[in-house]
Design a protein around this motif. Sequence first.
Motif, short mmCIF file in Angstrom:
data_model
loop_
_atom_site.label_atom_id
_atom_site.label_comp_id
_atom_site.label_asym_id
_atom_site.label_seq_id
_atom_site.Cartn_x
_atom_site.Cartn_y
_atom_site.Cartn_z
N PHE A 99 0.81 -1.21 0.00
CA PHE A 99 0.00 0.00 0.00
C PHE A 99 0.85 1.27 0.00
CE2 PHE A 99 -3.22 -2.78 2.34
CZ PHE A 99 -3.97 -3.00 1.19
N ASN A 100 2.16 1.12 -0.11
CA ASN A 100 3.04 2.29 -0.05
C ASN A 100 2.71 3.33 -1.12
OD1 ASN A 100 4.43 1.38 2.15
ND2 ASN A 100 6.18 0.57 1.02
N GLU A 101 2.43 2.84 -2.33
CA GLU A 101 2.13 3.75 -3.44
C GLU A 101 0.88 4.56 -3.16
OE1 GLU A 101 3.74 5.34 -6.50
OE2 GLU A 101 4.36 3.24 -6.39
N ILE A 102 -0.11 3.91 -2.55
CA ILE A 102 -1.35 4.61 -2.21
C ILE A 102 -1.09 5.67 -1.14
CG2 ILE A 102 -3.61 4.34 -1.10
CD1 ILE A 102 -3.86 1.66 -2.50
N SER A 103 -0.38 5.27 -0.09
CA SER A 103 -0.09 6.21 1.01
C SER A 103 0.68 7.42 0.51
CB SER A 103 0.72 5.50 2.10
OG SER A 103 0.04 4.37 2.58
N GLU A 104 1.66 7.15 -0.34
CA GLU A 104 2.48 8.25 -0.86
C GLU A 104 1.66 9.17 -1.77
OE1 GLU A 104 5.81 10.61 -1.38
OE2 GLU A 104 5.33 9.07 0.11
N SER A 105 0.77 8.59 -2.59
CA SER A 105 -0.06 9.39 -3.49
C SER A 105 -1.02 10.27 -2.70
CB SER A 105 -0.86 8.48 -4.43
OG SER A 105 -0.01 7.73 -5.27
N VAL A 106 -1.65 9.70 -1.69
CA VAL A 106 -2.59 10.48 -0.87
C VAL A 106 -1.86 11.59 -0.13
CG1 VAL A 106 -4.19 10.39 1.09
CG2 VAL A 106 -4.23 8.58 -0.64
N ARG A 107 -0.65 11.29 0.35
CA ARG A 107 0.15 12.32 1.05
C ARG A 107 0.48 13.48 0.11
NH1 ARG A 107 4.95 14.11 1.36
NH2 ARG A 107 5.77 12.59 -0.13
N LYS A 108 0.89 13.15 -1.12
CA LYS A 108 1.23 14.20 -2.09
C LYS A 108 0.01 15.04 -2.45
CE LYS A 108 5.12 12.04 -4.53
NZ LYS A 108 5.57 11.47 -5.82
N LEU A 109 -1.12 14.36 -2.63
CA LEU A 109 -2.35 15.09 -2.97
C LEU A 109 -2.76 16.03 -1.84
CD1 LEU A 109 -4.49 12.29 -4.68
CD2 LEU A 109 -3.39 14.25 -5.80
N ALA B 214 1.81 18.17 -11.54
CA ALA B 214 2.07 17.28 -10.40
C ALA B 214 0.78 16.64 -9.91
CB ALA B 214 2.73 18.07 -9.28
N LEU B 215 -0.30 17.43 -9.89
CA LEU B 215 -1.60 16.90 -9.46
C LEU B 215 -2.07 15.80 -10.40
CD1 LEU B 215 -3.63 20.04 -8.32
CD2 LEU B 215 -3.31 17.96 -6.98
N ASN B 216 -2.01 16.06 -11.69
CA ASN B 216 -2.47 15.07 -12.66
C ASN B 216 -1.67 13.77 -12.58
OD1 ASN B 216 -4.70 16.25 -13.96
ND2 ASN B 216 -3.38 17.56 -15.20
N GLU B 217 -0.37 13.91 -12.41
CA GLU B 217 0.48 12.73 -12.33
C GLU B 217 0.14 11.90 -11.09
OE1 GLU B 217 5.22 11.59 -11.90
OE2 GLU B 217 4.66 13.63 -12.54
N THR B 218 -0.05 12.57 -9.95
CA THR B 218 -0.36 11.86 -8.70
C THR B 218 -1.77 11.28 -8.73
OG1 THR B 218 1.05 13.50 -7.59
CG2 THR B 218 -0.26 12.05 -6.19
N LEU B 219 -2.70 12.02 -9.30
CA LEU B 219 -4.07 11.51 -9.42
C LEU B 219 -4.11 10.24 -10.27
CD1 LEU B 219 -5.95 14.89 -9.98
CD2 LEU B 219 -6.38 13.30 -8.09
N LEU C 274 -10.34 -4.17 -4.66
CA LEU C 274 -11.07 -3.60 -3.52
C LEU C 274 -10.16 -3.28 -2.35
CD1 LEU C 274 -13.83 -2.82 -2.39
CD2 LEU C 274 -14.13 -5.17 -1.64
N GLN C 275 -9.14 -4.13 -2.12
CA GLN C 275 -8.22 -3.87 -1.01
C GLN C 275 -7.60 -2.48 -1.11
OE1 GLN C 275 -8.07 -6.45 -3.14
NE2 GLN C 275 -7.28 -8.30 -2.17
N HIS C 276 -7.20 -2.13 -2.33
CA HIS C 276 -6.54 -0.85 -2.55
C HIS C 276 -7.52 0.31 -2.36
CE1 HIS C 276 -4.07 -3.89 -4.52
NE2 HIS C 276 -3.04 -3.06 -4.38
N LYS C 277 -8.76 0.14 -2.82
CA LYS C 277 -9.77 1.19 -2.64
C LYS C 277 -10.03 1.42 -1.15
CE LYS C 277 -12.34 -0.61 -6.65
NZ LYS C 277 -12.27 0.40 -7.70
N VAL C 278 -10.17 0.32 -0.41
CA VAL C 278 -10.46 0.43 1.03
C VAL C 278 -9.32 1.14 1.75
CG1 VAL C 278 -10.78 -0.88 3.15
CG2 VAL C 278 -12.02 -1.54 1.09
N GLU C 279 -8.10 0.78 1.41
CA GLU C 279 -6.94 1.41 2.05
C GLU C 279 -6.91 2.90 1.75
OE1 GLU C 279 -3.52 1.85 4.31
OE2 GLU C 279 -4.96 0.20 4.21
N ALA C 280 -7.16 3.27 0.50
CA ALA C 280 -7.17 4.69 0.13
C ALA C 280 -8.27 5.43 0.87
CB ALA C 280 -7.35 4.83 -1.38
#
Length: 466
Positions: free
Chosen positions: A56-66, A78-83, A94-100
């Motif tokens: 889930f590191n990629e998700i955590s990092e993306s949400v942090r950047k956003l 930068a926003l478009n790339e992270t989004l 579903l696991q990834h959606k729930v974590e996000a």
Amino acid sequence: MVLEITQDTFNSAVKENVEILGLTEEEAVEEAVKQFESQGVDLSKIIKESMSKAEFNEISESVRKLEELQNSKKASDALNETLTTLRLECEKGLQHKVEAGKIGAYNILLNICENNTDKSVEANTLRTLTALMTKQPDLLDDRGVAFIINSLKDKQLDYEIVRLLFRWTKECCVMHEKNRQLIYDAHILDILKEYLKEHVPTELIREALSVCRALVLDDDVRVEFGRAHEHARVIASETLCSLMDLLSKFRGEELLNFDILLTLTSLMVRTEFCKKVEDANGLELIKSVMHTYSHNEKIVRQCFKLLKSLAGNDECKVHIVQHGFVPVIIQSLTPTTYCATTVTAGLSCVAALTLRSPENSKALFDHGITQVIINIMKQHADQKEVQKTGSWAIRNMVSRSKYQCKTFLDLGAEEVLQKALKSFKNIEYDIKAALRDLGCKVKLKEEWTGKGGALTTGLTNLNVDD
């Protein structure tokens, strides 16, 4: 009422199975699933596979950047790339959606939608919101509903943004009765009606229709009684004329025709609506569609379903046959006998048209429907739904027209039904009813018998002259 638990409750049960029972993680998950399912708990939205935090590191990092970029007006790239990164992660499962969702992605994405005026960023944010909330609509709140409605009221809104808003709205409604009611009560129908017009691009009409259909779903197992019927009643009352007009004006648009037929079928919840469709030249339009798209199984199948719904009105049932649908139905069934779902819809349509209608039965019989029914049942002997709807069709054909029995029997109807009876015990009643009405020898099961005792009521010494 279906029981539900949270992901944390499930995870705690798994942890206890590991610590107390000494099970491996895989065994602990399996045991927890068994425990909850035995108690009637719905686990459809629970993640049962264990995933490490590293995944889930990629998700955590993306949400942090956003979160850092959400208020920036000059960080579009930068926003478009992270989004895009977050959207692709959510689309993995579903696991990834729930974590996000757990780490606040929904509120951050909504903040970006509300504060950013760059159209590319807004579009990308809506795509990401849709990916996040597909199969996870619980995240929607009053703020999200207000954003959807207020955005759609903007007359200057870009068509692509409207399309994405409709798509997100639809996903919020699927399997979520509360969201459907919130969105419906926010008067989205007034907005949808503006997009069900001839001058609107067909892609937007299709998206608006998908929202209409989502509002009349009844698929949330957590709710004992929903408002699907009420939604369908109002939507039908206010849009049927527009839908029939669209079906007439866009005869060459294959995908749009299918969506209109699908929507019309979902709205046929009252007999007066069937008559309203007929009065708007609906029967002629449906027949034209069946001729034009005879090669398209999805459209033919949907026409069968719509005709079945219209046959719920006794007047429409008679008029369907009078409008020359019998040869169209037979011609549509004959080349599609290889597709079980299409012939199931066709046989169900025949059963509806002939229910308590010897005149319709005679018209179909005179055009050779008996041979078609038997051929289909023979060809799809391993398909339970085909055998069930075929049994309905035979029963309704002959129940008030006994002269047809000999023709059915000469074509091998009894052998076909007996074979189906051996293969599919759970549709025994339907098959035996057809055999009985054909005059075949059949052992009927007596569902209930009294015990021979005297019936009693709360009243004593009742005199019928009192």
